[in-house]
Each structure stands twice: as structure tokens, then as C-alpha cells.
Write a protein that holds these residues in place. Sequence first.
Motif, PDB file in Angstrom:
ATOM      1  N   GLY A  68       0.792  -1.224   0.000  1.00 37.55           N
ATOM      2  CA  GLY A  68       0.000   0.000   0.000  1.00 37.55           C
ATOM      3  C   GLY A  68       0.824   1.273   0.000  1.00 37.55           C
ATOM      4  N   VAL A  69       1.968   1.263  -0.676  1.00 38.18           N
ATOM      5  CA  VAL A  69       2.797   2.468  -0.756  1.00 38.18           C
ATOM      6  C   VAL A  69       2.020   3.532  -1.531  1.00 38.18           C
ATOM      7  N   LEU A 126      10.260  -1.879   7.744  1.00 35.76           N
ATOM      8  CA  LEU A 126      11.069  -0.771   7.243  1.00 35.76           C
ATOM      9  C   LEU A 126      10.185   0.354   6.695  1.00 35.76           C
ATOM     10  N   LEU A 127       9.149   0.001   5.951  1.00 36.55           N
ATOM     11  CA  LEU A 127       8.245   1.002   5.378  1.00 36.55           C
ATOM     12  C   LEU A 127       7.487   1.743   6.476  1.00 36.55           C
ATOM     13  N   ILE A 133       4.376   3.894   4.900  1.00 39.43           N
ATOM     14  CA  ILE A 133       3.033   3.333   5.035  1.00 39.43           C
ATOM     15  C   ILE A 133       2.610   3.435   6.495  1.00 39.43           C
ATOM     16  N   PRO A 134       1.300   3.513   6.738  1.00 37.84           N
ATOM     17  CA  PRO A 134       0.848   3.547   8.136  1.00 37.84           C
ATOM     18  C   PRO A 134       1.002   2.178   8.782  1.00 37.84           C
ATOM     19  N   GLU A 135       1.001   2.171  10.098  1.00 39.27           N
ATOM     20  CA  GLU A 135       1.137   0.902  10.811  1.00 39.27           C
ATOM     21  C   GLU A 135      -0.003  -0.046  10.475  1.00 39.27           C
TER      22      GLU A 135
END
Length: 147
Positions: A68-69, A126-127, A133-135
Motif C-alpha cells: 500500500g505504498v 522498514l516502510l 506506510i501507516p502501521e
Amino acid sequence: MFRFAIRSSLPILRRASPLAHRHLTTEARSQIQKAITARPLVLFMKGTPALPECGFSRAVVQVLDLHGVPPEKMQSYNVLADPELRSGIKEFSEWPTIPQLYVNGEFLGGCDILLGMHQSGELEKLLIENDIIPEELPAEGTQAPAS
């Protein structure tokens, strides 16, 4: 005789290689450095995210989509549109293949590394750590809470 000439020149080439293969100009190096820090996630690929032109680039785009980037956090560069960029990015990163992924200006790797990180769960971590990205992704049909 020809084989002997090639073999005998290889040690000379190896000794000269640190200087002989550096063709990236200071200006080109500066432009690449600017590009990799312009957005949190930067992808040098063959083609575009909408139309990848190789299987490895397609795989990287698919993995980033799975996580979901958001498009506003990502910048991609089509190395097929610019032969100087195609060779320059390889020299810049000292990585021989495309695609290449950068996160907050740091070289992450190519397709194989990205797939390994995805499979181990390291990529998602990492993202999230780099605010790409959100948690937790909001459930479909619901809006994310306003900040």
C-alpha cells in the motif's frame, strides 16, 4: 595468440579498474543524489509503475502495491528512457542490476533483496519505520482518522 593477449592484460585491467570504470560526472552524481532524496521511496526501474517493461521491475511494483505504498511517497524513474541514467545509477549504487530501490536516500537493493525482505516481514517494518506506510491500513470503505 589472441587468448594469450586477453589473459595477459586482465591483471592490468583489474589493477586499473577502480579508476578506469568511474565515468559518472560530479553533476550526474549530484542529480542522482537529489533524485534519491526527493521522496521517501525512489525506484529506478525499466518502464513505469503503470507499465513495467521487465519482470523484475513488475515484481518490485507489485510488492510495493501489496504494502500500500501511496503514490505521493514514491518517485520512479524509467532508466530505459535515459541511457545515461541507466548506466549512471548502476555506478552510483555500485549495484549491477535494475530495478534499484532507495528508502529515505539509502540504497535498499534490487528485486531479489526486496522479495526476501517482503517474505520475511522486514520490508513492512522498514516502510512503517520510515513513515512510508501507516502501521495499519484503514479497512475498505472506512476513512482514516483525521490528524
